[in-house]
Design an enzyme around this catalytic site. Structure first.
Site, mmCIF file in Angstrom:
data_model
loop_
_atom_site.group_PDB
_atom_site.id
_atom_site.type_symbol
_atom_site.label_atom_id
_atom_site.label_comp_id
_atom_site.label_asym_id
_atom_site.label_seq_id
_atom_site.Cartn_x
_atom_site.Cartn_y
_atom_site.Cartn_z
ATOM 1 N N LYS A 148 3.494 10.907 12.214
ATOM 2 C CA LYS A 148 4.738 11.534 11.736
ATOM 3 C C LYS A 148 4.450 12.435 10.532
ATOM 4 O O LYS A 148 4.878 13.585 10.488
ATOM 5 C CB LYS A 148 5.772 10.453 11.355
ATOM 6 C CG LYS A 148 6.090 9.485 12.486
ATOM 7 C CD LYS A 148 7.133 8.457 12.104
ATOM 8 C CE LYS A 148 6.713 7.477 11.039
ATOM 9 N NZ LYS A 148 5.627 6.546 11.454
ATOM 10 N N ARG A 185 -7.554 6.030 7.880
ATOM 11 C CA ARG A 185 -6.691 6.963 7.129
ATOM 12 C C ARG A 185 -7.096 7.048 5.649
ATOM 13 O O ARG A 185 -7.342 6.035 4.987
ATOM 14 C CB ARG A 185 -5.232 6.541 7.212
ATOM 15 C CG ARG A 185 -4.365 7.435 6.319
ATOM 16 C CD ARG A 185 -2.922 7.419 6.620
ATOM 17 N NE ARG A 185 -2.341 6.089 6.560
ATOM 18 C CZ ARG A 185 -1.091 5.841 6.925
ATOM 19 N NH1 ARG A 185 -0.320 6.810 7.368
ATOM 20 N NH2 ARG A 185 -0.628 4.616 6.856
ATOM 21 N N ARG A 191 15.210 3.306 10.451
ATOM 22 C CA ARG A 191 14.260 2.349 11.019
ATOM 23 C C ARG A 191 14.958 1.117 11.556
ATOM 24 O O ARG A 191 14.284 0.216 12.087
ATOM 25 C CB ARG A 191 13.314 1.886 9.911
ATOM 26 C CG ARG A 191 11.997 2.617 9.858
ATOM 27 C CD ARG A 191 11.230 2.061 8.682
ATOM 28 N NE ARG A 191 9.830 2.006 8.908
ATOM 29 C CZ ARG A 191 8.983 2.947 8.473
ATOM 30 N NH1 ARG A 191 9.422 4.002 7.859
ATOM 31 N NH2 ARG A 191 7.719 2.792 8.680
ATOM 32 N N ARG A 251 3.067 -4.502 10.439
ATOM 33 C CA ARG A 251 3.919 -3.294 10.513
ATOM 34 C C ARG A 251 4.220 -2.950 11.964
ATOM 35 O O ARG A 251 5.334 -2.526 12.288
ATOM 36 C CB ARG A 251 3.225 -2.112 9.814
ATOM 37 C CG ARG A 251 3.265 -2.236 8.297
ATOM 38 C CD ARG A 251 2.242 -1.347 7.629
ATOM 39 N NE ARG A 251 2.439 0.053 7.892
ATOM 40 C CZ ARG A 251 1.479 0.972 7.827
ATOM 41 N NH1 ARG A 251 0.251 0.618 7.519
ATOM 42 N NH2 ARG A 251 1.769 2.224 8.055
ATOM 43 N N ARG A 288 -4.458 3.647 1.782
ATOM 44 C CA ARG A 288 -3.120 3.130 1.462
ATOM 45 C C ARG A 288 -3.134 1.602 1.431
ATOM 46 O O ARG A 288 -3.774 0.968 2.260
ATOM 47 C CB ARG A 288 -2.108 3.638 2.500
ATOM 48 C CG ARG A 288 -0.996 4.438 1.848
ATOM 49 C CD ARG A 288 -0.169 5.145 2.852
ATOM 50 N NE ARG A 288 0.637 4.249 3.656
ATOM 51 C CZ ARG A 288 1.554 4.656 4.531
ATOM 52 N NH1 ARG A 288 1.760 5.938 4.702
ATOM 53 N NH2 ARG A 288 2.246 3.789 5.234
#
Ligand code: AP5
Ligand code: MG
Length: 227
Positions: free
Chosen positions: A13, A127, A88, A171, A160
């Site tokens: 996203k 990431r 969400r 998650r 992160r």
């Protein structure tokens, strides 16, 4: 345009957002980025959100909806936004509809990125983010030119906090349990544009550009034609 980008954690996203904002001129509003900024600035909201985020849980609807309402109402270009990471939950989606309806508006489309869990787990294991300028990289799929350094601003890259494998698993579960039902919610409003997000970033960029150009030209978009 009033757009939402929906998809599991790590679907891409945030990576796709600049492509969309460049074409549409929309303001990118990411609730995850807003919470992380509040954590960095040690605000009361950040303190309250941090524990949920590090556990892979959603920040309570009441806190999140108030934050988005304030942002949208204060946003000068209230007609032109891309919401990333919000809504969400169905409660958040209903609240967003009500906020927009209050000024006679509604969403134009909800772009849904479809990516399987195993692809996401691999992506999030690599990431890297720049906490200075917000750019994103990936040691597996989109490495920076110099290891550990942001191509854009030269700042050191970091991992992160919520990208630890056990938090990623939580998650994903949170997404399937609480956020996936939004697909049905928006399908009933005939607003869903589904995109396969499992290809390369360039392939996803091209697919979204095609959809947006059609929307901007006022051409008919077959909302389920891009899977
Ligand atoms: P948030 O920051 O929104 O995180 P998320 O939804 O879990 O999504 P990510 O930002 O992790 O992934 P992304 O889809 O942006 O992927 P990216 O482009 O980075 O939320 C964080 C937390 O805040 C939540 O868990 C929750 O606690 C809280 N929160 C936020 N909003 C909330 C709300 N509304 N209500 C309640 N709580 C809320 O890509 C991932 C990686 O893959 C990158 O390394 C990228 O380089 C790479 N990549 C991207 N696309 C491709 C591609 N096509 N091919 C190969 N690699 C790719
Ligand atoms: Mg993101």
């Amino acid at each position: 345009m009033k757009l939402v980008i929906l998809g599991p954690p790590g679907a891409g996203k945030g990576t796709l957002a600049p492509v969309i904002t460049e074409i549409t001129g929309c303001t990118h509003i990411s609730t995850g980025d807003m919470f992380r900024k509040n954590i960095k600035n040690q605000t009361e909201l950040g303190r309250r959100a941090e524990a949920y985020m590090n556990e892979g849980k959603l920040v309570p609807d009441s806190l999140t909806i108030d934050m988005v309402r304030d942002t949208l109402v204060n946003e000068q270009d209230y007609d032109n936004f891309l919401l990333d990471g919000f809504p969400r939950t169905v409660e958040q989606a209903e609240a967003l509809d009500a906020i927009l309806a209050g000024s006679g508006k509604e969403l134009d489309a909800v772009i849904c990125l479809d990516v399987a869990d195993d692809v996401i787990i691999k992506r999030l294991s690599g990431r890297l983010v720049c906490t200075n300028c917000g750019a994103g990289f990936n040691s597996n799929t989109m490495p920076p030119q110099i290891e550990g350094i942001c191509d854009n601003c030269g700042h050191e890259l970091s991992v992160r906090e919520d990208d630890q494998p056990e938090t990623v698993a939580k998650r994903l579960k949170t997404y399937h349990d609480q956020t996936e039902p939004l697909l049905g919610y928006y399908q009933r409003q005939n607003k869903v544009v589904q995109l396969d997000g499992s290809g390369t970033a360039e392939e996803t960029d091209e697919a979204v550009k095609e959809v947006l150009k059609k929307m901007i030209n006022g051409d008919e978009v077959d909302l389920n034609d891009f899977v």
